[in-house]
Write a protein that holds these residues in place. Structure first.
Motif, PDB file in Angstrom:
ATOM      1  N   MET A 157       0.853  -1.198   0.000  1.00 30.81           N
ATOM      2  CA  MET A 157       0.000   0.000   0.000  1.00 30.81           C
ATOM      3  C   MET A 157       0.881   1.238   0.000  1.00 30.81           C
ATOM      4  SD  MET A 157      -2.866   1.572   0.124  1.00 30.81           S
ATOM      5  CE  MET A 157      -3.544   3.153   0.602  1.00 30.81           C
ATOM      6  N   THR A 158       0.744   2.070  -1.016  1.00 28.76           N
ATOM      7  CA  THR A 158       1.572   3.267  -1.126  1.00 28.76           C
ATOM      8  C   THR A 158       0.837   4.528  -0.718  1.00 28.76           C
ATOM      9  OG1 THR A 158       0.977   3.449  -3.473  1.00 28.76           O
ATOM     10  CG2 THR A 158       3.011   2.258  -2.927  1.00 28.76           C
ATOM     11  N   GLY A 159      -0.350   4.382  -0.164  1.00 31.75           N
ATOM     12  CA  GLY A 159      -1.088   5.560   0.264  1.00 31.75           C
ATOM     13  C   GLY A 159      -1.902   6.161  -0.868  1.00 31.75           C
ATOM     14  N   PHE A 160      -2.117   7.447  -0.786  1.00 30.95           N
ATOM     15  CA  PHE A 160      -2.944   8.161  -1.752  1.00 30.95           C
ATOM     16  C   PHE A 160      -2.061   9.147  -2.510  1.00 30.95           C
ATOM     17  CE2 PHE A 160      -5.480   7.143   2.021  1.00 30.95           C
ATOM     18  CZ  PHE A 160      -6.416   6.284   1.454  1.00 30.95           C
ATOM     19  N   ALA A 161      -1.697   8.781  -3.737  1.00 33.10           N
ATOM     20  CA  ALA A 161      -0.759   9.590  -4.508  1.00 33.10           C
ATOM     21  C   ALA A 161      -1.399  10.871  -5.027  1.00 33.10           C
ATOM     22  CB  ALA A 161      -0.202   8.780  -5.675  1.00 33.10           C
ATOM     23  N   THR A 162      -2.706  10.830  -5.257  1.00 30.46           N
ATOM     24  CA  THR A 162      -3.409  11.984  -5.806  1.00 30.46           C
ATOM     25  C   THR A 162      -4.740  12.164  -5.094  1.00 30.46           C
ATOM     26  OG1 THR A 162      -4.595  10.710  -7.488  1.00 30.46           O
ATOM     27  CG2 THR A 162      -2.388  11.543  -8.083  1.00 30.46           C
ATOM     28  N   ARG A 163      -5.321  13.340  -5.301  1.00 30.63           N
ATOM     29  CA  ARG A 163      -6.664  13.586  -4.768  1.00 30.63           C
ATOM     30  C   ARG A 163      -7.659  12.582  -5.343  1.00 30.63           C
ATOM     31  NH1 ARG A 163      -9.482  18.966  -3.629  1.00 30.63           N
ATOM     32  NH2 ARG A 163      -7.420  19.855  -3.965  1.00 30.63           N
ATOM     33  N   ASP A 164      -7.530  12.264  -6.631  1.00 26.90           N
ATOM     34  CA  ASP A 164      -8.435  11.300  -7.254  1.00 26.90           C
ATOM     35  C   ASP A 164      -8.305   9.923  -6.615  1.00 26.90           C
ATOM     36  OD1 ASP A 164      -9.490  13.165  -8.972  1.00 26.90           O
ATOM     37  OD2 ASP A 164      -8.215  12.605 -10.675  1.00 26.90           O
ATOM     38  N   ALA A 165      -7.071   9.546  -6.240  1.00 28.49           N
ATOM     39  CA  ALA A 165      -6.869   8.248  -5.593  1.00 28.49           C
ATOM     40  C   ALA A 165      -7.604   8.189  -4.258  1.00 28.49           C
ATOM     41  CB  ALA A 165      -5.378   7.993  -5.399  1.00 28.49           C
ATOM     42  N   PHE A 166      -7.604   9.304  -3.537  1.00 29.22           N
ATOM     43  CA  PHE A 166      -8.343   9.361  -2.280  1.00 29.22           C
ATOM     44  C   PHE A 166      -9.832   9.190  -2.533  1.00 29.22           C
ATOM     45  CE2 PHE A 166     -10.738  12.125   0.705  1.00 29.22           C
ATOM     46  CZ  PHE A 166     -10.489  11.444   1.880  1.00 29.22           C
TER      47      PHE A 166
ATOM     48  N   THR B 193     -11.299   7.846  -5.126  1.00 30.59           N
ATOM     49  CA  THR B 193     -11.583   6.530  -5.706  1.00 30.59           C
ATOM     50  C   THR B 193     -11.708   5.459  -4.636  1.00 30.59           C
ATOM     51  OG1 THR B 193     -10.436   7.124  -7.745  1.00 30.59           O
ATOM     52  CG2 THR B 193     -10.741   4.781  -7.324  1.00 30.59           C
ATOM     53  N   ALA B 194     -11.015   5.661  -3.512  1.00 31.26           N
ATOM     54  CA  ALA B 194     -11.061   4.670  -2.431  1.00 31.26           C
ATOM     55  C   ALA B 194     -12.475   4.460  -1.907  1.00 31.26           C
ATOM     56  CB  ALA B 194     -10.142   5.108  -1.292  1.00 31.26           C
ATOM     57  N   PHE B 195     -13.340   5.448  -2.070  1.00 29.60           N
ATOM     58  CA  PHE B 195     -14.713   5.332  -1.592  1.00 29.60           C
ATOM     59  C   PHE B 195     -15.585   4.497  -2.533  1.00 29.60           C
ATOM     60  CE2 PHE B 195     -13.092   9.132   0.407  1.00 29.60           C
ATOM     61  CZ  PHE B 195     -13.620   9.089   1.683  1.00 29.60           C
TER      62      PHE B 195
ATOM     63  N   GLY C 282      -7.036   8.799   7.095  1.00 32.88           N
ATOM     64  CA  GLY C 282      -6.437   7.859   6.152  1.00 32.88           C
ATOM     65  C   GLY C 282      -6.362   6.455   6.712  1.00 32.88           C
ATOM     66  N   ALA C 283      -6.067   6.341   8.007  1.00 35.09           N
ATOM     67  CA  ALA C 283      -5.987   5.026   8.637  1.00 35.09           C
ATOM     68  C   ALA C 283      -7.351   4.345   8.687  1.00 35.09           C
ATOM     69  CB  ALA C 283      -5.410   5.158  10.041  1.00 35.09           C
ATOM     70  N   VAL C 284      -8.396   5.094   9.031  1.00 38.02           N
ATOM     71  CA  VAL C 284      -9.740   4.516   9.112  1.00 38.02           C
ATOM     72  C   VAL C 284     -10.238   4.098   7.729  1.00 38.02           C
ATOM     73  CG1 VAL C 284     -12.146   4.998   9.731  1.00 38.02           C
ATOM     74  CG2 VAL C 284     -10.296   5.725  11.252  1.00 38.02           C
ATOM     75  N   LEU C 285      -9.931   4.903   6.731  1.00 36.59           N
ATOM     76  CA  LEU C 285     -10.309   4.546   5.367  1.00 36.59           C
ATOM     77  C   LEU C 285      -9.571   3.285   4.916  1.00 36.59           C
ATOM     78  CD1 LEU C 285     -11.741   5.080   2.711  1.00 36.59           C
ATOM     79  CD2 LEU C 285      -9.999   6.784   2.160  1.00 36.59           C
ATOM     80  N   ARG C 286      -8.281   3.204   5.219  1.00 34.48           N
ATOM     81  CA  ARG C 286      -7.514   2.016   4.845  1.00 34.48           C
ATOM     82  C   ARG C 286      -8.025   0.784   5.592  1.00 34.48           C
ATOM     83  NH1 ARG C 286      -5.663  -1.154   1.213  1.00 34.48           N
ATOM     84  NH2 ARG C 286      -3.712  -2.238   1.724  1.00 34.48           N
ATOM     85  N   ALA C 287      -8.383   0.947   6.855  1.00 32.21           N
ATOM     86  CA  ALA C 287      -8.926  -0.176   7.616  1.00 32.21           C
ATOM     87  C   ALA C 287     -10.187  -0.717   6.953  1.00 32.21           C
ATOM     88  CB  ALA C 287      -9.210   0.249   9.050  1.00 32.21           C
TER      89      ALA C 287
ATOM     90  N   MET D 222     -19.717   4.880   5.209  1.00 33.24           N
ATOM     91  CA  MET D 222     -18.276   4.840   5.414  1.00 33.24           C
ATOM     92  C   MET D 222     -17.891   4.287   6.773  1.00 33.24           C
ATOM     93  SD  MET D 222     -15.248   5.375   4.404  1.00 33.24           S
ATOM     94  CE  MET D 222     -14.098   4.701   5.586  1.00 33.24           C
ATOM     95  N   LEU D 223     -18.680   4.537   7.795  1.00 28.03           N
ATOM     96  CA  LEU D 223     -18.309   4.144   9.148  1.00 28.03           C
ATOM     97  C   LEU D 223     -18.975   2.846   9.598  1.00 28.03           C
ATOM     98  CD1 LEU D 223     -18.287   7.609  10.965  1.00 28.03           C
ATOM     99  CD2 LEU D 223     -16.478   6.486   9.634  1.00 28.03           C
ATOM    100  N   ASP D 224     -19.426   2.042   8.657  1.00 29.30           N
ATOM    101  CA  ASP D 224     -20.079   0.789   9.022  1.00 29.30           C
ATOM    102  C   ASP D 224     -19.133  -0.179   9.725  1.00 29.30           C
ATOM    103  OD1 ASP D 224     -22.380   1.746   7.945  1.00 29.30           O
ATOM    104  OD2 ASP D 224     -22.539   0.275   6.319  1.00 29.30           O
ATOM    105  N   HIS D 225     -17.827   0.016   9.562  1.00 31.27           N
ATOM    106  CA  HIS D 225     -16.856  -0.870  10.221  1.00 31.27           C
ATOM    107  C   HIS D 225     -16.376  -0.292  11.552  1.00 31.27           C
ATOM    108  CE1 HIS D 225     -14.345   2.160   8.470  1.00 31.27           C
ATOM    109  NE2 HIS D 225     -13.199   1.563   8.759  1.00 31.27           N
ATOM    110  N   CYS D 226     -17.051   0.744  12.041  1.00 33.40           N
ATOM    111  CA  CYS D 226     -16.606   1.437  13.246  1.00 33.40           C
ATOM    112  C   CYS D 226     -17.561   1.253  14.421  1.00 33.40           C
ATOM    113  CB  CYS D 226     -16.473   2.940  12.973  1.00 33.40           C
ATOM    114  SG  CYS D 226     -15.201   3.376  11.773  1.00 33.40           S
ATOM    115  N   LEU D 227     -16.983   1.169  15.602  1.00 30.86           N
ATOM    116  CA  LEU D 227     -17.704   1.243  16.862  1.00 30.86           C
ATOM    117  C   LEU D 227     -17.175   2.444  17.633  1.00 30.86           C
ATOM    118  CD1 LEU D 227     -17.450  -2.474  18.068  1.00 30.86           C
ATOM    119  CD2 LEU D 227     -19.513  -1.365  17.173  1.00 30.86           C
ATOM    120  N   ALA D 228     -18.045   3.171  18.306  1.00 31.37           N
ATOM    121  CA  ALA D 228     -17.601   4.275  19.160  1.00 31.37           C
ATOM    122  C   ALA D 228     -17.152   3.697  20.495  1.00 31.37           C
ATOM    123  CB  ALA D 228     -18.721   5.286  19.366  1.00 31.37           C
TER     124      ALA D 228
END
Length: 338
Positions: A1-10, A12-14, A236-241, A269-275
């Motif tokens: 995983m090289t992260g998000f190289a561009t705004r479009d890459a960010f 696109t992750a969605f 970025g970490a939560v999105l990658r998770a 987006m937060l369906d994988h999250c618990l508070a």
């Protein structure tokens, strides 16, 4: 995983986010119905177990590897005196984390999480959000990528924390911007500022909103303009998770504010999250309600660093252990309901 190289890459992750495994959820619920207890008698622990099963894709999940990451960054707006502590405390606390002397060190040890610290302070403070965007595009992408690359693909549960003097100010600005409101609804006392400093902090956030609100047209721009390096890294970490199907325990006000631009960009987006908890920061409970997250704990905490999430880990462990290790009625030769 090289992260998000561009705004479009960010962005696109969605577009291709995984969903929980429906078959695993159904199988986990069926197992719950056969365990040696009255149906529903373990309350929310049963829901948590099924939640973890869905993201792990197995009816009997495990929780052997919990990852904790603390991100640290400096804020230009801190020079305006919006915190009870001076900006140099951020770097000093990073040294404390690395030496094992902070609350998060003690609590991750207590809950059995593997802790790492990602120090983004070497990049210098962000720009003062009252006068300019916090980061340019490249710096925001670098922070998002730092968060994404910190996630261990082998983790079975993740929580992220932060250190950044003054960061309740950008967090409040992100929330106010996201919900189209003013500073008064979102600015709290943070590290414990007095009434005069609270009024100053609210005025600072309103000034930042006046400068940026019209330009915060998506999640990336909101994080870039109003956030900070550690805030963007948490996002970025939560999105990658999510991409890796790793459930996340969301910590306090800063962590919840960090994921708000993600949630506003994608309704699921937060369906994988618990508070993990509801903090003592005044706006945190309101933010959790808006995000549809029901906190597991409410202990009056407001430290950050991921400490509230660390305390919730044993609850998740207990839920998984009870679900996966209990005997069924048939296995225990116990008579089920008539």
């Amino acid at each position: 995983m090289t992260g998000f190289a561009t705004r479009d890459a960010f962005h696109t992750a969605f577009a291709a986010m995984p969903r929980p495994d429906a078959a695993a959820i159904a199988a986990a619920r069926a197992r719950q119905a056969q365990l040696t207890k009255p149906a529903g008698s373990l309350g929310r622990l049963e829901e948590i177990a099924v939640f973890i099963a869905g993201w792990q894709g197995q009816a009997r999940p495990r929780l052997d590897r919990v990852q904790a990451v603390v991100f640290a960054g400096n804020h230009g707006v801190a020079a305006r005196g919006v915190s009870a502590f001076p900006p140099e405390v951020t770097t000093q606390m990073v040294a404390n984390f690395n030496a094992g002397g902070a609350a998060i060190n003690a609590l991750t040890q207590a809950c059995g999480a593997e802790l790492s610290v990602v120090d983004l302070t070497a990049e210098g403070p962000t720009a003062d959000i009252c006068e300019a965007p916090a980061m340019n595009e490249a710096k925001c992408l670098a922070a998002l990528s730092a968060g994404a690359m910190a996630v261990d693909p082998a983790a079975q549960l993740l929580f992220v924390g932060e250190m950044g003097i003054g960061n309740t100010t950008p967090a409040a600005a992100i929330c106010a911007c996201g919900f189209g409101e003013g500073a008064a609804e979102w600015v709290g006392r943070g590290t414990g500022v007095d009434d005069a400093a609270l009024a100053h902090k609210r005025a600072t956030v309103d000034r930042a909103l006046a400068f940026h609100r019209a330009h915060c047209t998506d999640g990336f721009e909101t994080l870039r303009r109003l956030g900070g390096r550690e805030i963007a890294a948490m996002a970025g970490a939560v999105l990658r998770a999510r991409q890796l199907r790793i459930p996340v325990l969301v910590d306090g006000f800063i962590a919840a504010a960090a994921v708000l631009p993600l949630a506003l960009s994608h309704p699921d987006m937060l369906d994988h999250c618990l508070a993990a908890h509801r903090s003592a920061e005044a706006a945190h409970g309101r933010l959790l309600a808006a995000l549809g997250l029901d906190p597991l704990l409410d202990l009056g905490m407001r430290l950050g660093e991921g400490t509230g999430a660390a305390l919730a880990v044993p609850i998740v462990r207990a839920a998984v252990m009870a679900h996966s290790s209990m005997a069924t009625f048939e296995e225990a030769a116990v008579t089920d309901r008539a």
